[in-house]
Every structure is written in structure tokens, then in C-alpha cells.
Design a protein around this motif. Structure first.
Motif, PDB file in Angstrom:
ATOM      1  N   LYS A  88     -13.159  -8.668  57.958  1.00 16.38           N
ATOM      2  CA  LYS A  88     -13.203  -9.888  58.962  1.00 16.38           C
ATOM      3  C   LYS A  88     -12.374 -10.673  58.824  1.00 16.38           C
ATOM      4  O   LYS A  88     -11.626 -11.246  59.493  1.00 16.38           O
ATOM      5  CB  LYS A  88     -14.515 -10.384  59.225  1.00 16.38           C
ATOM      6  N   ALA A  89     -11.689 -11.067  57.656  1.00 14.11           N
ATOM      7  CA  ALA A  89     -10.392 -11.724  57.783  1.00 14.11           C
ATOM      8  C   ALA A  89      -8.946 -10.537  58.154  1.00 14.11           C
ATOM      9  O   ALA A  89      -8.125 -11.478  57.778  1.00 14.11           O
ATOM     10  CB  ALA A  89     -10.646 -11.984  56.821  1.00 14.11           C
ATOM     11  N   GLN A  90      -9.168  -9.838  59.061  1.00 16.29           N
ATOM     12  CA  GLN A  90      -8.369  -8.913  59.324  1.00 16.29           C
ATOM     13  C   GLN A  90      -7.171  -8.391  57.941  1.00 16.29           C
ATOM     14  O   GLN A  90      -5.725  -8.674  58.147  1.00 16.29           O
ATOM     15  CB  GLN A  90      -7.700  -9.283  60.245  1.00 16.29           C
ATOM     16  N   ASP A  91      -7.722  -8.375  57.044  1.00 12.97           N
ATOM     17  CA  ASP A  91      -6.528  -8.195  56.042  1.00 12.97           C
ATOM     18  C   ASP A  91      -6.122  -6.637  55.924  1.00 12.97           C
ATOM     19  O   ASP A  91      -6.732  -5.824  56.420  1.00 12.97           O
ATOM     20  CB  ASP A  91      -7.776  -8.313  53.924  1.00 12.97           C
ATOM     21  N   PRO A  92      -4.692  -6.707  55.622  1.00  9.69           N
ATOM     22  CA  PRO A  92      -4.842  -5.341  55.257  1.00  9.69           C
ATOM     23  C   PRO A  92      -4.826  -4.184  54.195  1.00  9.69           C
ATOM     24  O   PRO A  92      -5.774  -4.047  53.522  1.00  9.69           O
ATOM     25  CB  PRO A  92      -3.371  -5.143  54.566  1.00  9.69           C
ATOM     26  N   ALA A  93      -5.216  -3.010  54.579  1.00 11.37           N
ATOM     27  CA  ALA A  93      -5.691  -1.818  53.567  1.00 11.37           C
ATOM     28  C   ALA A  93      -5.423  -2.032  52.606  1.00 11.37           C
ATOM     29  O   ALA A  93      -6.544  -1.723  51.569  1.00 11.37           O
ATOM     30  CB  ALA A  93      -5.446  -0.282  54.565  1.00 11.37           C
ATOM     31  N   LYS A  94      -4.478  -2.652  52.144  1.00 16.91           N
ATOM     32  CA  LYS A  94      -4.494  -3.078  50.533  1.00 16.91           C
ATOM     33  C   LYS A  94      -5.636  -3.549  50.283  1.00 16.91           C
ATOM     34  O   LYS A  94      -5.816  -4.032  48.339  1.00 16.91           O
ATOM     35  CB  LYS A  94      -3.131  -2.973  50.161  1.00 16.91           C
ATOM     36  N   ALA A  95      -5.617  -5.255  49.927  1.00 14.96           N
ATOM     37  CA  ALA A  95      -6.774  -5.394  49.942  1.00 14.96           C
ATOM     38  C   ALA A  95      -8.261  -5.051  50.428  1.00 14.96           C
ATOM     39  O   ALA A  95      -9.038  -6.119  49.853  1.00 14.96           O
ATOM     40  CB  ALA A  95      -6.485  -7.318  50.967  1.00 14.96           C
ATOM     41  N   VAL A  96      -8.210  -4.335  50.849  1.00 12.42           N
ATOM     42  CA  VAL A  96      -9.569  -3.548  51.691  1.00 12.42           C
ATOM     43  C   VAL A  96     -10.287  -2.547  50.097  1.00 12.42           C
ATOM     44  O   VAL A  96     -10.960  -2.505  49.688  1.00 12.42           O
ATOM     45  CB  VAL A  96      -9.901  -3.358  52.818  1.00 12.42           C
ATOM     46  N   ALA A  97      -9.187  -2.168  49.827  1.00 17.51           N
ATOM     47  CA  ALA A  97      -8.830  -0.905  49.270  1.00 17.51           C
ATOM     48  C   ALA A  97      -9.860  -1.130  48.185  1.00 17.51           C
ATOM     49  O   ALA A  97     -10.567  -0.130  47.126  1.00 17.51           O
ATOM     50  CB  ALA A  97      -7.385  -0.114  48.921  1.00 17.51           C
ATOM     51  N   PRO A  98      -9.040  -2.146  46.953  1.00 19.08           N
ATOM     52  CA  PRO A  98     -10.269  -2.278  45.574  1.00 19.08           C
ATOM     53  C   PRO A  98     -11.897  -2.660  45.910  1.00 19.08           C
ATOM     54  O   PRO A  98     -12.522  -1.348  45.074  1.00 19.08           O
ATOM     55  CB  PRO A  98      -9.804  -3.665  45.347  1.00 19.08           C
ATOM     56  N   ALA A  99     -12.276  -2.771  46.880  1.00 18.60           N
ATOM     57  CA  ALA A  99     -13.825  -2.697  47.062  1.00 18.60           C
ATOM     58  C   ALA A  99     -14.435  -1.373  47.537  1.00 18.60           C
ATOM     59  O   ALA A  99     -15.256  -1.203  47.106  1.00 18.60           O
ATOM     60  CB  ALA A  99     -13.780  -3.877  48.561  1.00 18.60           C
ATOM     61  N   VAL A 100     -13.316  -0.191  48.205  1.00 21.75           N
ATOM     62  CA  VAL A 100     -13.872   0.314  48.829  1.00 21.75           C
ATOM     63  C   VAL A 100     -13.623   0.813  47.620  1.00 21.75           C
ATOM     64  O   VAL A 100     -14.916   2.270  46.683  1.00 21.75           O
ATOM     65  CB  VAL A 100     -13.324   0.907  49.998  1.00 21.75           C
ATOM     66  N   VAL A 101     -12.497   0.970  46.686  1.00 19.99           N
ATOM     67  CA  VAL A 101     -12.485   2.145  45.314  1.00 19.99           C
ATOM     68  C   VAL A 101     -13.215   1.536  44.206  1.00 19.99           C
ATOM     69  O   VAL A 101     -14.257   2.423  43.856  1.00 19.99           O
ATOM     70  CB  VAL A 101     -11.088   1.717  44.402  1.00 19.99           C
ATOM     71  N   THR A 102     -13.887   0.718  44.358  1.00 18.92           N
ATOM     72  CA  THR A 102     -14.711  -0.190  43.393  1.00 18.92           C
ATOM     73  C   THR A 102     -16.467   0.771  43.742  1.00 18.92           C
ATOM     74  O   THR A 102     -17.289   1.361  42.982  1.00 18.92           O
ATOM     75  CB  THR A 102     -15.082  -1.692  43.255  1.00 18.92           C
ATOM     76  N   ALA A 103     -16.526   0.393  45.701  1.00 15.82           N
ATOM     77  CA  ALA A 103     -18.105   0.999  45.855  1.00 15.82           C
ATOM     78  C   ALA A 103     -17.965   2.913  45.465  1.00 15.82           C
ATOM     79  O   ALA A 103     -19.062   3.072  45.279  1.00 15.82           O
ATOM     80  CB  ALA A 103     -17.674   1.315  46.945  1.00 15.82           C
ATOM     81  N   LEU A 104     -16.770   3.606  45.514  1.00 21.20           N
ATOM     82  CA  LEU A 104     -16.865   5.084  45.630  1.00 21.20           C
ATOM     83  C   LEU A 104     -17.192   4.919  44.003  1.00 21.20           C
ATOM     84  O   LEU A 104     -17.715   5.980  43.256  1.00 21.20           O
ATOM     85  CB  LEU A 104     -15.308   5.406  45.667  1.00 21.20           C
ATOM     86  N   VAL A 105     -16.682   4.179  42.830  1.00 21.31           N
ATOM     87  CA  VAL A 105     -17.176   4.086  41.628  1.00 21.31           C
ATOM     88  C   VAL A 105     -18.303   4.252  41.232  1.00 21.31           C
ATOM     89  O   VAL A 105     -18.345   4.967  40.408  1.00 21.31           O
ATOM     90  CB  VAL A 105     -16.240   3.626  40.373  1.00 21.31           C
ATOM     91  N   ALA A 106     -19.316   2.736  41.915  1.00 22.33           N
ATOM     92  CA  ALA A 106     -20.130   3.042  41.865  1.00 22.33           C
ATOM     93  C   ALA A 106     -21.118   4.163  42.025  1.00 22.33           C
ATOM     94  O   ALA A 106     -23.041   4.272  41.732  1.00 22.33           O
ATOM     95  CB  ALA A 106     -20.665   0.954  42.403  1.00 22.33           C
ATOM     96  N   THR A 107     -20.573   4.991  43.147  1.00 29.64           N
ATOM     97  CA  THR A 107     -21.692   5.316  44.426  1.00 29.64           C
ATOM     98  C   THR A 107     -21.331   6.760  43.191  1.00 29.64           C
ATOM     99  O   THR A 107     -22.566   7.329  42.923  1.00 29.64           O
ATOM    100  CB  THR A 107     -20.670   5.925  45.144  1.00 29.64           C
ATOM    101  N   ALA A 108     -20.889   7.099  42.003  1.00 27.86           N
ATOM    102  CA  ALA A 108     -20.508   8.257  40.936  1.00 27.86           C
ATOM    103  C   ALA A 108     -21.075   7.569  40.488  1.00 27.86           C
ATOM    104  O   ALA A 108     -21.972   8.754  40.226  1.00 27.86           O
ATOM    105  CB  ALA A 108     -18.916   8.030  40.456  1.00 27.86           C
ATOM    106  N   LEU A 109     -21.269   6.705  39.428  1.00 29.53           N
ATOM    107  CA  LEU A 109     -21.786   6.099  38.399  1.00 29.53           C
ATOM    108  C   LEU A 109     -23.529   6.414  38.959  1.00 29.53           C
ATOM    109  O   LEU A 109     -23.956   6.934  38.407  1.00 29.53           O
ATOM    110  CB  LEU A 109     -21.498   4.394  38.096  1.00 29.53           C
ATOM    111  N   LEU A 110     -23.990   5.913  40.029  1.00 29.21           N
ATOM    112  CA  LEU A 110     -25.128   5.694  40.877  1.00 29.21           C
ATOM    113  C   LEU A 110     -25.615   7.698  40.153  1.00 29.21           C
ATOM    114  O   LEU A 110     -26.857   7.633  40.134  1.00 29.21           O
ATOM    115  CB  LEU A 110     -24.852   5.514  42.473  1.00 29.21           C
TER     116      LEU A 110
END
Length: 116
Positions: A88-110
Motif C-alpha cells: 500500500k505504501a508502494q515500497d519496493p520488493a526488497k522492503a516487502v521481502a522480509p514479511a513474505v519470507v517470515t510468512a513462509l517460515v511461519a507457514t513451514a512451522l505451521l
């Protein structure tokens, strides 16, 4: 307990302990990010409290597997919200990546905790 579950739990706990503490204490960096994302200081602190609660849930989940599953799912939702805020803040992909990676790690844990 599966070694991968313990590793992912510790990794997520460390990440959320630092992130949650910064938001809860309203550090200069946390305030700057909140302003950038259009989040009120109160909401930023609430997110910080949720992140610290996630740390407790993750660590307690090492003893109580269903709690680990619920906490991992909650982290996924929290990170989807974080990624959405960055988009929404129109951040570049490198700013969005940590949230995506963390979500993927949490998904793996789940998924791992659901198969134990």
C-alpha cells in the motif's frame, strides 16, 4: 520434538522479540516506519505487543504443539498484513521481502507442527 521445529521456533522468536520490543517501546526507527506505513503510534505498539505475544506462544508451543500451530498461523496473518501495508505504501520488493519470507517460515512451522 523435530529439530526443524525447534530451529524455526527459535528463529521466529528472535525476529519477533526484536521487532516487537522496538514497536512496543516506540523506538525512533519504529516510529519512522509507522509514519511511513501510515500506521498510528497506538496501532504500531499494539502490533508490537502481538509480536511479543507471538514469542511467548512460539516458545510455549515447544511444549504444547497445538499452541505452536495456532501461533504460526497467527504470524502468517500478521505478515500478510505487513506485506499489504508495504505494498500500500508502494515500497519496493526488497522492503516487502522480509514479511513474505517470515510468512513462509511461519507457514513451514505451521505445516510441521500439524504433522507431529
Amino acid at each position: 520434538m523435530h529439530a526443524t521445529i525447534v530451529t524455526l521456533t527459535i528463529l521466529l522468536s528472535v525476529v519477533f522479540a526484536f521487532s516487537g520490543a522496538g514497536k512496543t517501546l516506540a523506538t525512533a526507527t519504529a516510529r519512522k516506519h509507522a509514519v511511513h506505513l501510515g500506521i498510528s503510534p497506538r496501532l504500531s505498539r499494539l502490533i508490537g505487543v502481538a509480536e511479543l505475544a507471538a514469542v511467548i506462544g512460539l516458545l510455549a508451543g515447544l511444549a504444547i504443539t497445538p499452541l505452536a500451530s495456532v501461533t504460526a498461523a497467527a504470524i502468517c496473518l500478521l505478515m500478510i498484513g505487513a506485506a499489504g501495508s508495504h505494498l500500500k505504501a508502494q515500497d519496493p520488493a526488497k522492503a516487502v521481502a522480509p514479511a513474505v519470507v517470515t510468512a513462509l517460515v511461519a507457514t513451514a512451522l505451521l505445516l510441521l507442527t500439524l504433522t507431529v
